[in-house]
Design a protein around this motif. Structure first.
Motif, PDB file in Angstrom:
ATOM      1  N   UNK A  33       0.811  -1.228   0.000  1.00  0.00           N
ATOM      2  CA  UNK A  33       0.000   0.000   0.000  1.00  0.00           C
ATOM      3  C   UNK A  33       0.840   1.272   0.000  1.00  0.00           C
ATOM      4  N   UNK A  34       1.905   1.294   0.810  1.00  0.00           N
ATOM      5  CA  UNK A  34       2.750   2.491   0.888  1.00  0.00           C
ATOM      6  C   UNK A  34       3.532   2.682  -0.410  1.00  0.00           C
ATOM      7  N   UNK A  35       4.056   1.586  -0.977  1.00  0.00           N
ATOM      8  CA  UNK A  35       4.787   1.686  -2.236  1.00  0.00           C
ATOM      9  C   UNK A  35       3.875   2.168  -3.361  1.00  0.00           C
ATOM     10  N   UNK A  36       2.645   1.667  -3.383  1.00  0.00           N
ATOM     11  CA  UNK A  36       1.690   2.114  -4.398  1.00  0.00           C
ATOM     12  C   UNK A  36       1.352   3.589  -4.223  1.00  0.00           C
ATOM     13  N   UNK A  37       1.213   4.017  -2.972  1.00  0.00           N
ATOM     14  CA  UNK A  37       0.945   5.432  -2.702  1.00  0.00           C
ATOM     15  C   UNK A  37       2.112   6.313  -3.150  1.00  0.00           C
ATOM     16  N   UNK A  38       3.349   5.838  -2.905  1.00  0.00           N
ATOM     17  CA  UNK A  38       4.520   6.597  -3.348  1.00  0.00           C
ATOM     18  C   UNK A  38       4.544   6.750  -4.862  1.00  0.00           C
TER      19      UNK A  38
END
Length: 348
Positions: A33-38
């Motif tokens: 989720x965090x990588x996708x948000x980045x």
């Protein structure tokens, strides 16, 4: 010892490959989720900046608006598809009622032809085929269907996991949109982080190229399938073709989800020409994807199409279905990191 390892390009490449594999296999699923948000904030960063300057909309609000717009567009597509399915249900139920009659009529004709050719009693063949079909139906009703229903808990867990991913992604996107400039400035101040920035830029370029390539391929296949099925006279052929083009992005099954059952249905109805058209379109769609995907992705990213094709195959063997994306993504990470290290080695 460390200096010798740095100077040896083969060892460097092997260590880099192992690190990327470990990252994609274990780290990426936990931080998805965090990588996708980045990636989302980085890709749409220029647009958010323009919205902030021209429309006086803060980046956080702009990110929320973009996400709402994307969700709204997806909801409209799902609503149109759901409405079409609901509207087609009466005709589908009627066709299913006639399908059993058509099926046994087809078996009767087939047994007559085969029986005459092989000089076998056609009634005996018909009984064998009918018994086999009935066994398949009973197996589906007594075994497969209960097993599918018993997996409802697993499906519910999957939905909860997806909902958790979505919520985490939304929160991370809003937070990163707020602190994006500070994070980038801190990375630019540190020289050792320039390699990471080059890798991130390469990944973003790959993802943008991948999405654009999928849109082009799906559009071509959807238009081809809709035209072929519509001209052949299949009921709702244009809609079936567009649906096949949309589902073409699914790994392995793709257009076969629509075209193969549609072709089998036409065989039962005795429309052999239309069934042949469905199978021909299916083969052509596979050929188009296999031909265009490596070329569109490989040329735009700056690597050989055969390298992208091999990375897709390796990704499938290593990561399963998700390897269709993870394989080329891992290759791009290795490629960009190795180039960055080579440039730094050349400066020293």
């Amino acid at each position: 010892m460390a200096e010798k390892i740095k100077e040896n390009r083969l060892i460097t490449l092997l260590l880099l490959t192992g690190a990327v594999y470990f990252f994609l296999k274990f780290i990426a699923p936990l931080t998805a989720p965090v990588l996708t948000a980045m990636l989302f904030v980085t890709i749409f960063g220029p647009l958010l900046l323009k919205m902030q300057k021209k429309l006086k909309i803060h980046r956080q609000i702009g990110a929320i608006l973009l996400l709402l717009l994307a969700c709204g567009f997806l909801a409209v597509l799902l609503w149109v598809l759901f409405s079409w399915i609901i509207g087609s249900l009466p005709g589908l139920v009627e066709s299913l009622d006639n399908l059993e009659t058509e099926l046994y009529s087809f078996i009767h004709e087939l047994c007559n032809v085969v029986g005459r050719s092989l000089r076998i009693d056609h009634q005996y063949l018909e009984q064998l085929l009918s018994a086999g079909i009935q066994e398949c139906i009973d197996y589906f009703q007594e075994k497969l269907l209960p097993d599918m229903l018993s997996q409802s808990i697993s499906y519910a867990r999957g939905m909860i996991s997806f909902f958790g991913f979505l919520v985490t992604f939304l929160i991370a996107t809003v937070l990163l949109a707020k602190d994006y400039d500070d994070i980038m400035n801190r990375l630019l101040e540190r020289e050792e982080c320039h390699v990471y920035l080059e890798i991130i830029c390469g990944i973003i370029r790959y993802i943008a190229t991948f999405v654009k390539a999928q849109i082009i391929i799906m559009s071509i296949i959807g238009a081809l399938a809709a035209a072929a099925l519509g001209i052949s006279g299949i009921q709702h052929g244009i809609l079936w073709g567009l649906l096949a083009g949309t589902l073409d992005a699914l790994p392995f099954i793709g257009t076969g989800v629509v075209l193969v059952p549609l072709g089998i249905q036409q065989i039962f109805y005795g429309n052999y020409v239309r069934a042949g058209i469905c199978l021909l379109v299916y083969v052509v769609c596979i050929f188009i994807r296999e031909m265009l995907e490596p070329r569109l992705i490989g040329k735009r990213v700056g690597v050989s199409p055969i390298a992208i094709l091999l990375s897709i195959y390796a990704g499938i063997r290593l990561f399963g279905v998700w390897g269709i994306i993870g394989g080329p993504l891992g290759f791009i990470i290795i490629y960009q990191t190795y180039l960055s290290l080579e440039r730094r080695r050349g400066k020293t």
